[in-house]
Design an enzyme around this catalytic site. Structure first.
Site, PDB file in Angstrom:
ATOM      1  N   LYS A 194       0.857  -1.184   0.000  1.00 29.11           N
ATOM      2  CA  LYS A 194       0.000   0.000   0.000  1.00 29.11           C
ATOM      3  C   LYS A 194       0.898   1.240   0.000  1.00 29.11           C
ATOM      4  CE  LYS A 194      -4.353   1.332   2.115  1.00 29.11           C
ATOM      5  NZ  LYS A 194      -5.470   0.899   2.954  1.00 29.11           N
ATOM      6  N   GLU A 236     -19.455  -5.913   9.921  1.00 25.44           N
ATOM      7  CA  GLU A 236     -20.438  -5.158  10.704  1.00 25.44           C
ATOM      8  C   GLU A 236     -21.487  -6.069  11.324  1.00 25.44           C
ATOM      9  OE1 GLU A 236     -19.400  -4.253   7.651  1.00 25.44           O
ATOM     10  OE2 GLU A 236     -18.424  -2.308   8.003  1.00 25.44           O
ATOM     11  N   ARG A 287     -25.266  -2.419   7.206  1.00 26.99           N
ATOM     12  CA  ARG A 287     -24.878  -3.819   7.011  1.00 26.99           C
ATOM     13  C   ARG A 287     -25.320  -4.712   8.166  1.00 26.99           C
ATOM     14  NH1 ARG A 287     -20.266  -5.141   3.490  1.00 26.99           N
ATOM     15  NH2 ARG A 287     -21.141  -4.443   1.517  1.00 26.99           N
TER      16      ARG A 287
HETATM   17  C1  LIG Z   1     -18.860  -2.301   4.548  1.00 25.45           C
HETATM   18  C2  LIG Z   1     -17.686  -1.382   4.717  1.00 25.45           C
HETATM   19  N1  LIG Z   1     -17.110  -1.250   5.925  1.00 25.45           N
HETATM   20  C3  LIG Z   1     -16.062  -0.417   6.086  1.00 25.45           C
HETATM   21  C4  LIG Z   1     -15.568   0.295   5.037  1.00 25.45           C
HETATM   22  C5  LIG Z   1     -14.447   1.289   5.246  1.00 25.45           C
HETATM   23  N2  LIG Z   1     -13.243   0.907   4.500  1.00 25.45           N
HETATM   24  C6  LIG Z   1     -12.911   1.465   3.329  1.00 25.45           C
HETATM   25  S1  LIG Z   1     -11.512   0.862   2.686  1.00 25.45           S
HETATM   26  C7  LIG Z   1     -11.304  -0.172   3.982  1.00 25.45           C
HETATM   27  C8  LIG Z   1     -10.119  -1.078   4.012  1.00 25.45           C
HETATM   28  C9  LIG Z   1     -10.081  -1.969   2.837  1.00 25.45           C
HETATM   29  O1  LIG Z   1      -8.941  -2.782   2.881  1.00 25.45           O
HETATM   30  P1  LIG Z   1      -8.529  -3.620   1.607  1.00 25.45           P
HETATM   31  O2  LIG Z   1      -9.735  -4.223   1.003  1.00 25.45           O
HETATM   32  O3  LIG Z   1      -7.463  -4.551   2.018  1.00 25.45           O
HETATM   33  O4  LIG Z   1      -7.982  -2.550   0.600  1.00 25.45           O
HETATM   34  P2  LIG Z   1      -6.626  -1.700   0.712  1.00 25.45           P
HETATM   35  O5  LIG Z   1      -7.027  -0.340   1.174  1.00 25.45           O
HETATM   36  O6  LIG Z   1      -5.724  -2.374   1.678  1.00 25.45           O
HETATM   37  O7  LIG Z   1      -6.088  -1.706  -0.654  1.00 25.45           O
HETATM   38  C10 LIG Z   1     -12.325  -0.022   4.919  1.00 25.45           C
HETATM   39  C11 LIG Z   1     -12.425  -0.747   6.198  1.00 25.45           C
HETATM   40  C12 LIG Z   1     -16.214   0.141   3.798  1.00 25.45           C
HETATM   41  N3  LIG Z   1     -15.817   0.838   2.714  1.00 25.45           N
HETATM   42  N4  LIG Z   1     -17.245  -0.698   3.659  1.00 25.45           N
END
Ligand SMILES: Cc1ncc(C[n+]2csc(CCOP(=O)(O)OP(=O)(O)O)c2C)c(N)n1
Length: 656
Positions: free
Chosen positions: A301, A387, A415
């Site tokens: 990242k 969630e 959710r």
């Molecule tokens: C249902 C839901 N819960 C929480 C989030 C907040 N959120 C956005 S990005 C993220 C992390 C995602 O991690 P990953 O899929 O590994 O992608 P990366 O940013 O590491 O590339 C979170 C928790 C969301 N978008 N949707």
């Protein structure tokens, strides 16, 4: 002049980005020879850094998928082949390559590009996202429908690819889709790319993450693989095949291949997701294979921007910054955000009550649990992007006498709605929901809007629903909800409030009692939560009675019935959908009590709130001072005369 742009045209600077300037659409990318792809990736990375430094927005995730984005658009015939991004916060490079290069700096701004992929914005955005872990389901749906529709004569097979992060892969929904796809007959042609960077917004957590981590740190595995290749010179010879079987056996002990393979997916990887030739090679092979495929790529990242690689949490999403210096915090005192108020309250309450447990579904930073996680690590639970589980986990804790606090964004509690109803409220369990980002969120747009919580909470039996007018009241409401027997929710907005001094005590409020802020005449303005300050201003301009309602449920029935006796009408004001919201609660009460007074319900309209600043969205919805004034005077033109008029005394009213 935006950086990276040509002075005259405000288009991309072709001197500095000679290749990227020639890529208006992915079809242009596909004209380049394969050897030039790494150079294109470098231009794309530099351009992304310049753009996000100017505009702000999601950053680290996009940098991590530069090579993957180039490889996918190169290898697949997008948009005819379907590319589905999970969450979509990593999609800026995709937007740049698919026709939106020169508008990328408008992202998240009013009338600018959407923060996430969006079907209305581009045919390359095959599925609207923002909430996580939907990509595999959506891709599978597409694959099934495309298969049913069949190909046109002469048309080649259309591919469907989902890109999902290891964070998003923690959600139950992802497994529901894997389970379905892996067991289907005939097996669907769908490719899932697991983009494994070890991070969610904060460090990824859970058993899956541990399993992926074991694989990453497994030197044995790599040494074995490399050593085996060197020793035996390739896999085609019989001894090579033996080593491969041996490797497969050991691989199962270190890598997730068995998990996915047992579920019916063909697993490939892990490969370095920044190595373009490796990516292209893997995709070439996979394109020839039938059935559900999973390609595991390892990425970093923030890749290629040292500061972002060094602070992956801080650079997940950023405001505008200087690419040379990185983010610098603005000097001077800042008003604490509601999130900070919650953060302090949680730690202070935890100190007084050892039963308190803090739960977050993967939003430690956003929801204000960083301090709590350090001070009370054994009472802190990051459950990953889960969630539904977060809510039922809290229910289970409450069954055994613990006092769970679920810190969650309004939009993400959607959710966990069934769990809230069925597992918490139906059993009348002591769970406090600290709901951040209630109401208008602004730049994150419609996918993240907290417009519905008052509607979806107030119809659930047993719930107490509170909306604070300011930070100090927020703290009192949190204490009230925590001490209440049964489920309670405090919903507060994004950002900071009025900046009032915050009462340090852990005081409670009487449940269901509103606060009369101003006695006026003729019309009573009932304000909920963040819009109380607007109501107060308007109330003093038009000499209205103003009530800070505090409780959406239970309503202060006695006060409302009393006010109904000496007012000609009511205005309700809330930053929630008008439909089913707090104003509807007042209308329902009046209908029940056969009170035939006009109620003007001001709140969010029955449309999607697009990305813009919070102030812009509120103004557009008519919920700023000017908008509220306009609406009230339209309904009661006679109130104009009372602007700045002295207050007319009304009979004594019950005060909250
Ligand atoms: C249902 C839901 N819960 C929480 C989030 C907040 N959120 C956005 S990005 C993220 C992390 C995602 O991690 P990953 O899929 O590994 O992608 P990366 O940013 O590491 O590339 C979170 C928790 C969301 N978008 N949707």
């Amino acid at each position: 002049m935006a950086p990276g742009r040509d002075n005259d045209s405000n288009m991309i600077d072709a001197q500095r980005y000679p290749r990227l300037a020639r890529i208006d659409l992915p079809a242009d990318l596909r004209k380049f020879p394969e050897q030039e792809l790494p150079a294109i990736a470098e231009e794309l990375r530099a351009y992304l850094i310049e753009s996000v430094a100017a505009s702000g927005g999601h950053f680290g995730a996009g940098l991590g998928v530069i090579e993957l984005t180039v490889a996918l658009h190169y290898m697949y015939n997008t948009p005819s082949d379907r590319l589905v991004w999970d969450v979509g916060h990593q999609s800026y490079p995709h937007k740049i390559l698919s026709g939106r290069r020169d508008r990328i700096e408008t992202v998240k701004q009013k009338d600018g590009l959407a923060p996430f992929p969006r079907r209305e914005e581009s045919e390359f955005d095959t599925f609207g996202v923002g909430h996580s872990s939907t990509s595999i389901s959506a891709a599978l749906g597409m694959a099934i429908a495309l298969h049913r529709a069949g190909s046109e004569p002469g048309e080649s097979r259309r591919h469907v690819v989902a890109v999902i992060g290891d964070g998003a892969m923690t959600a139950g929904m992802a497994y529901e889709a894997l389970n379905h796809a892996g067991g289907m007959e005939p097996s669907p042609d769908v490719l899932v790319i697991l983009n494994d960077n070890r991070m969610s917004i904060s460090e990824n957590v859970g058993g899956l993450t541990k399993m992926l981590g074991r694989m990453m740190s497994s030197r044995t595995m790599n040494a074995m693989r490399e050593g085996g290749k060197k020793l035996l010179g390739g896999r085609s010879r019989p001894a090579g095949r033996f080593v491969r079987r041996w490797e497969e056996h050991w691989k199962g002990m270190f890598v997730p291949s068995t998990l996915f393979e047992e579920m019916g997916f063909h697993y490939s990887g892990p490969i370095d997701g920044h190595d373009l030739p490796a990516l292209i090679g893997a995709l070439k092979t996979i394109k020839t294979l039938k059935g559900p495929q999973l390609l595991h790529v390892i990425t970093t990242k923030g890749k290629g921007f040292e500061l972002a690689e060094g602070d992956q949490i801080g650079y997940h999403a950023v405001g505008p910054f200087d690419p040379a210096k990185g983010m610098v915090s603005k000097p001077g005192p800042k008003k604490p955000a509601y999130t900070d108020i919650f953060s302090d309250w949680l730690c202070e309450m935890a100190a007084t009550d050892s039963r308190l447990m803090g739960i977050t579904p993967a939003m430690r930073e956003g929801s204000g649990l960083v301090r709590f996680s350090k001070e009370y690590p054994d009472r802190y639970f990051d459950v990953a992007i889960a969630e539904q589980h977060a809510v039922t986990l809290a229910a289970g804790m409450a069954c055994e006498g613990a006092k769970p606090v679920v810190a969650i964004y309004s939009t993400f509690l959607q959710r966990g709605y069934d769990q809230l109803i069925h597992d918490v409220a139906l059993q009348n369990l002591d769970v406090l929901f600290a709901i951040d980002r209630g109401g208008v969120v602004g730049p994150d747009g419609a996918t993240h809007s907290g417009s519905f919580d008052l509607s979806y909470l107030r119809c659930i039996p047993n719930m107490v629903v509170m909306a604070p007018a300011d930070e100090s009241e927020c703290r009192k409401m949190l204490t009230t909800g925590f001490r209440h027997r049964g489920p309670a929710a405090v919903r507060y907005p994004r950002g900071s409030g009025t900046g009032v001094a915050v009462d340090e005590l852990l005081d409670t409020l009487p449940i269901g009692q509103a606060e009369l802020r101003r006695r006026g005449s003729r019309v009573a303005l009932l304000a909920f939560g963040a819009l109380v300050p607007v109501a107060e201003q308007l109330g003093s301009e038009l000499d209205l009675t103003v009530v800070n309602m505090r409780f959406v449920k239970p309503l202060d029935r006695a006060l409302l019935l009393d006010l109904a006796r000496n007012h000609i009408g009511f205005v309700t004001l809330e930053d929630n959908a008008v439909m089913g919201g707090a104003g509807s609660a007042v209308a329902e009460l009046f209908a029940l009590e056969a009170i035939a007074l006009p109620i003007l319900q001001l709140g969010l309209p029955d449309t999607w709130l697009e990305h813009a600043s919070r102030e812009q969205v509120l103004a557009e919805a008519g919920l700023d001072l000017a908008g509220a004034r306009r609406a009230v005077l339209k309904r009661w033109p006679q109130l104009t005369a009372t602007i700045n008029a002295p207050t007319i005394n009304t009979p004594k009213l019950a005060a909250g």
